[in-house]
Write a protein that holds these residues in place. Structure first.
Motif, PDB file in Angstrom:
ATOM      1  N   ILE A 233       0.837  -1.191   0.000  1.00  0.00           N
ATOM      2  CA  ILE A 233       0.000   0.000   0.000  1.00  0.00           C
ATOM      3  C   ILE A 233       0.878   1.249   0.000  1.00  0.00           C
ATOM      4  O   ILE A 233       1.754   1.401   0.849  1.00  0.00           O
ATOM      5  CB  ILE A 233      -0.907   0.033   1.248  1.00  0.00           C
ATOM      6  N   ASP A 234       0.613   2.136  -0.937  1.00  0.00           N
ATOM      7  CA  ASP A 234       1.309   3.425  -0.957  1.00  0.00           C
ATOM      8  C   ASP A 234       0.494   4.446  -0.148  1.00  0.00           C
ATOM      9  O   ASP A 234       1.035   5.117   0.724  1.00  0.00           O
ATOM     10  CB  ASP A 234       1.495   3.903  -2.397  1.00  0.00           C
ATOM     11  N   THR A 235      -0.794   4.533  -0.418  1.00  0.00           N
ATOM     12  CA  THR A 235      -1.715   5.364   0.360  1.00  0.00           C
ATOM     13  C   THR A 235      -3.063   4.668   0.436  1.00  0.00           C
ATOM     14  O   THR A 235      -3.376   3.815  -0.404  1.00  0.00           O
ATOM     15  CB  THR A 235      -1.911   6.760  -0.274  1.00  0.00           C
ATOM     16  N   HIS A 236      -3.848   5.059   1.425  1.00  0.00           N
ATOM     17  CA  HIS A 236      -5.201   4.493   1.527  1.00  0.00           C
ATOM     18  C   HIS A 236      -6.116   5.480   2.231  1.00  0.00           C
ATOM     19  O   HIS A 236      -5.681   6.320   3.024  1.00  0.00           O
ATOM     20  CB  HIS A 236      -5.178   3.157   2.280  1.00  0.00           C
ATOM     21  N   SER A 237      -7.411   5.376   1.926  1.00  0.00           N
ATOM     22  CA  SER A 237      -8.424   6.232   2.526  1.00  0.00           C
ATOM     23  C   SER A 237      -9.687   5.415   2.720  1.00  0.00           C
ATOM     24  O   SER A 237      -9.837   4.325   2.161  1.00  0.00           O
ATOM     25  CB  SER A 237      -8.705   7.451   1.650  1.00  0.00           C
ATOM     26  N   GLN A 238     -10.620   5.962   3.506  1.00  0.00           N
ATOM     27  CA  GLN A 238     -11.842   5.228   3.821  1.00  0.00           C
ATOM     28  C   GLN A 238     -13.044   6.162   3.800  1.00  0.00           C
ATOM     29  O   GLN A 238     -12.957   7.318   4.199  1.00  0.00           O
ATOM     30  CB  GLN A 238     -11.706   4.595   5.219  1.00  0.00           C
ATOM     31  N   LYS A 239     -14.179   5.623   3.340  1.00  0.00           N
ATOM     32  CA  LYS A 239     -15.433   6.360   3.355  1.00  0.00           C
ATOM     33  C   LYS A 239     -16.553   5.427   3.788  1.00  0.00           C
ATOM     34  O   LYS A 239     -16.420   4.192   3.716  1.00  0.00           O
ATOM     35  CB  LYS A 239     -15.744   6.941   1.974  1.00  0.00           C
ATOM     36  N   GLU A 240     -17.667   5.976   4.234  1.00  0.00           N
ATOM     37  CA  GLU A 240     -18.784   5.178   4.700  1.00  0.00           C
ATOM     38  C   GLU A 240     -19.551   4.553   3.533  1.00  0.00           C
ATOM     39  O   GLU A 240     -19.594   5.110   2.435  1.00  0.00           O
ATOM     40  CB  GLU A 240     -19.749   6.030   5.528  1.00  0.00           C
ATOM     41  N   GLY A 241     -20.196   3.376   3.826  1.00  0.00           N
ATOM     42  CA  GLY A 241     -21.085   2.735   2.867  1.00  0.00           C
ATOM     43  C   GLY A 241     -20.363   2.031   1.728  1.00  0.00           C
ATOM     44  O   GLY A 241     -19.145   1.965   1.701  1.00  0.00           O
ATOM     45  N   PRO A 242     -21.183   1.487   0.812  1.00  0.00           N
ATOM     46  CA  PRO A 242     -22.648   1.401   0.797  1.00  0.00           C
ATOM     47  C   PRO A 242     -23.158   0.482   1.910  1.00  0.00           C
ATOM     48  O   PRO A 242     -22.583  -0.573   2.154  1.00  0.00           O
ATOM     49  CB  PRO A 242     -22.976   0.825  -0.576  1.00  0.00           C
ATOM     50  N   ALA A 243     -24.260   0.884   2.562  1.00  0.00           N
ATOM     51  CA  ALA A 243     -24.814   0.131   3.672  1.00  0.00           C
ATOM     52  C   ALA A 243     -26.216  -0.364   3.326  1.00  0.00           C
ATOM     53  O   ALA A 243     -27.038   0.416   2.838  1.00  0.00           O
ATOM     54  CB  ALA A 243     -24.871   0.990   4.926  1.00  0.00           C
ATOM     55  N   PRO A 244     -26.510  -1.647   3.563  1.00  0.00           N
ATOM     56  CA  PRO A 244     -27.846  -2.178   3.293  1.00  0.00           C
ATOM     57  C   PRO A 244     -28.830  -1.769   4.386  1.00  0.00           C
ATOM     58  O   PRO A 244     -28.442  -1.251   5.431  1.00  0.00           O
ATOM     59  CB  PRO A 244     -27.626  -3.693   3.297  1.00  0.00           C
ATOM     60  N   VAL A 245     -30.093  -2.027   4.153  1.00  0.00           N
ATOM     61  CA  VAL A 245     -31.114  -1.782   5.166  1.00  0.00           C
ATOM     62  C   VAL A 245     -30.915  -2.796   6.299  1.00  0.00           C
ATOM     63  O   VAL A 245     -30.758  -3.989   6.038  1.00  0.00           O
ATOM     64  CB  VAL A 245     -32.527  -1.929   4.574  1.00  0.00           C
TER      65      VAL A 245
END
Length: 271
Positions: A233-245
């Protein structure tokens, strides 16, 4: 069958009188010869049909030219494994030795997501060992410094852990990441950008825990570089989702969660 059916109640419009020692329906003796003959014919007919059906089914199973069987053959799904083989080596408990291909990059990203979401990331010594394994040498040190700023003693205490990131006596700390799927958005000769869609568990299992285990959904984006014969890994990031019901599953007890973490191991992911 209802109680009325079991007791043999007469049909509507009929009147029958029960006589001592006679026919329970009070009529003349019933003629059974014709009924028995018809029953015999019916039974024989059913048996013949069953034998014919079994013979036909066996013939169909054994026939290599059965077009119905060919048409019913399962087709490979979009999520089926497509790599040549899964990796069989590990460094510090983390899979390594991925293929120098797009599939290898996706497999590396999935396994690195598991490492980044593990309980070992909350302890300084094990966290540094993970980062030294999965990060490029050029960014390992800076990644360690960034993680030190995130995994502070105060943060650990907010989760119910001790300041050094371990669980108190009588409690089990749960932090697991399970990749649901991967997608390569850019691939070069020695570089690849891969998104990993994940489900995560985080919390403290115990009778008096104020931070019960909960789940979350998120996507990690990794920029990988082929370094020293493997993807890093050179760089990494995170975001929310996709989330099911959310479903209607009943939450398990703290004891059940503790046992599940101890008894069920993780996987090596390969695409």
């Amino acid at each position: 069958m209802s109680p009325e059916d079991e007791q043999g109640y007469p049909e509507a419009g009929q009147t029958r009188t029960r006589l001592p020692g006679g026919d329970p329906y009070g009529g003349a003796p019933r003629r059974t010869g014709r009924t028995s003959s018809r029953s015999l014919v019916t039974v024989v007919g059913v048996v013949v049909l069953l034998i014919a059906a079994i013979a036909f089914a066996n013939r169909g199973d054994s026939s290599p030219d059965d077009t119905t069987q060919k048409n019913a053959a399962p087709k490979s799904a979009a999520t089926a494994a497509s790599g040549t083989k899964p990796v069989d080596t590990k460094v510090g408990g983390i899979p390594s030795g991925f293929a120098h291909t797009e599939q290898g990059a996706q497999s590396a990203a999935a396994n690195y997501a598991v490492a980044l979401g593990s309980a070992e990331m909350f302890r300084k010594t094990t966290r540094d060992a993970i980062l030294q394994t999965i990060m490029t040498p050029a960014h390992a040190a800076s990644s360690e410094a960034a993680m030190d700023r995130a995994y502070t003693p105060a943060f650990n205490q907010s989760l119910g852990l001790t300041t050094d990131g371990t669980a108190p006596n009588g409690y089990t700390f749960v932090s697991r990441t399970s990749p649901i799927g991967t997608k390569a958005t850019a691939v070069g000769n020695d570089t690849a950008t891969v998104e990993v869609w994940c489900n995560g568990l985080l919390g403290l299992a115990g009778d008096k825990s104020t931070n019960p285990v909960t789940n979350s959904w998120f996507t990690i984006t990794m920029k990988l570089v082929w370094t020293d014969g493997d993807w890093k890994i050179d760089t990494h990031s995170q975001k929310e989702g996709p989330a099911p019901v959310p479903g209607d599953d009943k939450a398990s007890s703290s004891d059940e969660m503790s046992k599940a973490v101890e008894e069920y191991g993780g996987f090596t992911y390969a695409r």
